[in-house]
Design an enzyme around this catalytic site. Structure first.
Site, PDB file in Angstrom:
ATOM      1  N   ASN A  10     -26.027 -47.565  11.665  1.00 54.08           N
ATOM      2  CA  ASN A  10     -25.491 -47.086  10.395  1.00 54.08           C
ATOM      3  C   ASN A  10     -25.315 -48.295   9.475  1.00 54.08           C
ATOM      4  O   ASN A  10     -24.396 -49.089   9.668  1.00 54.08           O
ATOM      5  CB  ASN A  10     -24.137 -46.389  10.660  1.00 54.08           C
ATOM      6  CG  ASN A  10     -23.426 -46.001   9.391  1.00 54.08           C
ATOM      7  OD1 ASN A  10     -23.990 -46.032   8.293  1.00 54.08           O
ATOM      8  ND2 ASN A  10     -22.160 -45.632   9.519  1.00 54.08           N
ATOM      9  N   LYS A  12     -24.414 -48.323   6.486  1.00 59.53           N
ATOM     10  CA  LYS A  12     -23.361 -48.091   5.472  1.00 59.53           C
ATOM     11  C   LYS A  12     -23.884 -48.496   4.092  1.00 59.53           C
ATOM     12  O   LYS A  12     -25.079 -48.359   3.826  1.00 59.53           O
ATOM     13  CB  LYS A  12     -22.079 -48.842   5.850  1.00 59.53           C
ATOM     14  CG  LYS A  12     -21.646 -48.552   7.288  1.00 59.53           C
ATOM     15  CD  LYS A  12     -20.263 -49.016   7.603  1.00 59.53           C
ATOM     16  CE  LYS A  12     -19.962 -48.733   9.058  1.00 59.53           C
ATOM     17  NZ  LYS A  12     -18.588 -49.026   9.439  1.00 59.53           N
ATOM     18  N   HIS A  93     -18.062 -39.193   9.509  1.00 56.57           N
ATOM     19  CA  HIS A  93     -17.648 -40.585   9.707  1.00 56.57           C
ATOM     20  C   HIS A  93     -16.254 -40.802   9.123  1.00 56.57           C
ATOM     21  O   HIS A  93     -15.924 -40.262   8.063  1.00 56.57           O
ATOM     22  CB  HIS A  93     -18.661 -41.523   9.040  1.00 56.57           C
ATOM     23  CG  HIS A  93     -18.494 -42.943   9.494  1.00 56.57           C
ATOM     24  ND1 HIS A  93     -17.487 -43.749   9.024  1.00 56.57           N
ATOM     25  CD2 HIS A  93     -19.178 -43.679  10.401  1.00 56.57           C
ATOM     26  CE1 HIS A  93     -17.575 -44.924   9.616  1.00 56.57           C
ATOM     27  NE2 HIS A  93     -18.585 -44.908  10.460  1.00 56.57           N
ATOM     28  N   GLU A  95     -14.954 -43.143   7.555  1.00 55.51           N
ATOM     29  CA  GLU A  95     -14.904 -43.706   6.191  1.00 55.51           C
ATOM     30  C   GLU A  95     -15.058 -42.590   5.155  1.00 55.51           C
ATOM     31  O   GLU A  95     -14.413 -42.612   4.108  1.00 55.51           O
ATOM     32  CB  GLU A  95     -15.983 -44.781   6.028  1.00 55.51           C
ATOM     33  CG  GLU A  95     -15.602 -46.044   6.787  1.00 55.51           C
ATOM     34  CD  GLU A  95     -16.769 -46.912   7.210  1.00 55.51           C
ATOM     35  OE1 GLU A  95     -17.894 -46.695   6.741  1.00 55.51           O
ATOM     36  OE2 GLU A  95     -16.531 -47.813   8.046  1.00 55.51           O
ATOM     37  N   GLU A 165     -15.755 -42.493  17.696  1.00 53.12           N
ATOM     38  CA  GLU A 165     -15.540 -43.769  17.022  1.00 53.12           C
ATOM     39  C   GLU A 165     -14.045 -43.960  16.755  1.00 53.12           C
ATOM     40  O   GLU A 165     -13.525 -43.489  15.724  1.00 53.12           O
ATOM     41  CB  GLU A 165     -16.283 -43.792  15.687  1.00 53.12           C
ATOM     42  CG  GLU A 165     -17.775 -43.636  15.832  1.00 53.12           C
ATOM     43  CD  GLU A 165     -18.511 -44.299  14.674  1.00 53.12           C
ATOM     44  OE1 GLU A 165     -19.385 -45.127  14.953  1.00 53.12           O
ATOM     45  OE2 GLU A 165     -18.200 -43.992  13.508  1.00 53.12           O
ATOM     46  N   GLY A 171     -15.356 -51.903  12.812  1.00 50.21           N
ATOM     47  CA  GLY A 171     -15.413 -53.082  11.951  1.00 50.21           C
ATOM     48  C   GLY A 171     -14.271 -54.069  12.174  1.00 50.21           C
ATOM     49  O   GLY A 171     -14.067 -54.983  11.385  1.00 50.21           O
ATOM     50  N   SER A 211     -17.323 -51.610  16.886  1.00 45.46           N
ATOM     51  CA  SER A 211     -17.498 -53.017  17.257  1.00 45.46           C
ATOM     52  C   SER A 211     -18.369 -53.206  18.503  1.00 45.46           C
ATOM     53  O   SER A 211     -18.143 -54.121  19.300  1.00 45.46           O
ATOM     54  CB  SER A 211     -16.143 -53.722  17.432  1.00 45.46           C
ATOM     55  OG  SER A 211     -15.421 -53.693  16.211  1.00 45.46           O
TER      56      SER A 211
HETATM   57  C1  PEP Z   1     -19.345 -47.404  12.414  1.00 46.12           C
HETATM   58  O1  PEP Z   1     -18.704 -47.462  11.380  1.00 46.12           O
HETATM   59  O2  PEP Z   1     -20.037 -46.398  12.661  1.00 46.12           O
HETATM   60  C2  PEP Z   1     -19.260 -48.520  13.350  1.00 46.12           C
HETATM   61  C3  PEP Z   1     -19.410 -48.267  14.604  1.00 46.12           C
HETATM   62  O3  PEP Z   1     -19.015 -49.760  12.809  1.00 46.12           O
HETATM   63  P1  PEP Z   1     -18.886 -51.151  13.609  1.00 46.12           P
HETATM   64  O4  PEP Z   1     -19.954 -51.175  14.673  1.00 46.12           O
HETATM   65  O5  PEP Z   1     -19.080 -52.212  12.561  1.00 46.12           O
HETATM   66  O6  PEP Z   1     -17.506 -51.166  14.210  1.00 46.12           O
END
Ligand code: PEP
Length: 253
Positions: A10, A12, A93, A95, A165, A171, A211
């Protein structure tokens, strides 16, 4: 149950034509796993022009509207996504739940629209830190799923993938431990089995996101209920993304 692993990147709201080029070139053949790339809308077509010949690689959008067309300025429909090569869309998601106030009703409408248009859906769920600290994560996730995808008929579930998630891991550099991920993925699978039966629950892929990186992916992906990853930051570095794809291949053998 042998579920083919998925590694989905992703991007983003990141990228540019010059930054995308090395990322696209860096993506190697998926070889036994499914690799999904989710760039911003404006780059979908050109990313797909470059990647559509690579076996096992598929294209995803990061969002879609719930209607097929019409007076919805700034929006993109599932049909348009299919038209430019997408086979997947990411919905739910955290966000978008937070910054665009996307609630369960809207996410269910988007999911139905995407499935009706012939897209597959990566549906995200996850708990914030205060829920985890209060040890209420299992109820929280079950509720997110009950209000949305668990209302869908069994026939839709071969087009659905769940991504767990934990918001506190996105992040932040703070990954869920392999044990935390496995516990939650087993809970999600059981919640699906209770609602729709074990045939659906056993075949559905449940991805971990938060992460993930080449160093922790092998242990995460080795868990029996972790069927791959939804990758944010590490999907923006070709070497890291490929390292995670390698982990998916290795743990598939
Ligand atoms: C995400 O937002 O889908 C995600 C997994 O981000 P990150 O790997 O940067 O934590």
């Amino acid at each position: 149950m042998n579920r083919k692993k998925i590694v989905a990147g992703n991007w983003k709201m990141n990228g540019s034509r010059s930054e995308n080029a090395p990322l696209i070139e860096g993506i190697q053949s998926a070889d036994g796993v499914t690799v999904i790339v989710a760039p911003p809308f404006v780059y979908l077509s050109e990313v797909w022009d470059a990647l559509s010949g690579t076996p096992g690689v598929e294209l995803a959008a990061q969002n879609c509207h719930a209607e097929a067309s019409g007076a919805y300025t700034g929006e993109v429909s599932p049909q348009m996504l299919k038209d430019v090569g997408c086979t997947w869309v990411i919905l739910g998601h955290s966000e978008r739940r937070e910054y665009q106030q996307e609630n369960s009703d809207l996410l269910l409408a988007k999911t139905k629209a995407a499935l009706a248009a012939g897209l597959k859906v990566i549906f995200c769920c996850g708990e914030p830190l205060e829920i985890r600290d209060a040890d209420q994560q299992n109820d929280h996730i079950a509720q997110q799923l009950r209000e949305t995808v668990l209302t869908l008929p069994e026939a839709d579930w071969n087009q659905l993938v769940i991504a767990y998630e934990p918001i506190w891991a996105i992040g932040t550099g703070r990954t869920a431990t392999a044990e935390q991920a496995q516990d939650m993925h087993a809970h999600i699978r059981k919640t699906i089995a209770d609602a729709l039966g074990t045939t659906v629950a056993d075949q559905v892929r449940i991805l971990y996101g938060g992460s993930a990186k080449p160093s922790n992916a092998p242990e995460l992906f080795a868990q029996p209920d972790v069927d791959g990853g939804l990758i944010g930051g590490a999907a923006l570095k070709a070497a890291d993304f490929n390292g995670i794809i390698e982990a998916a291949k290795t743990t598939s053998k």
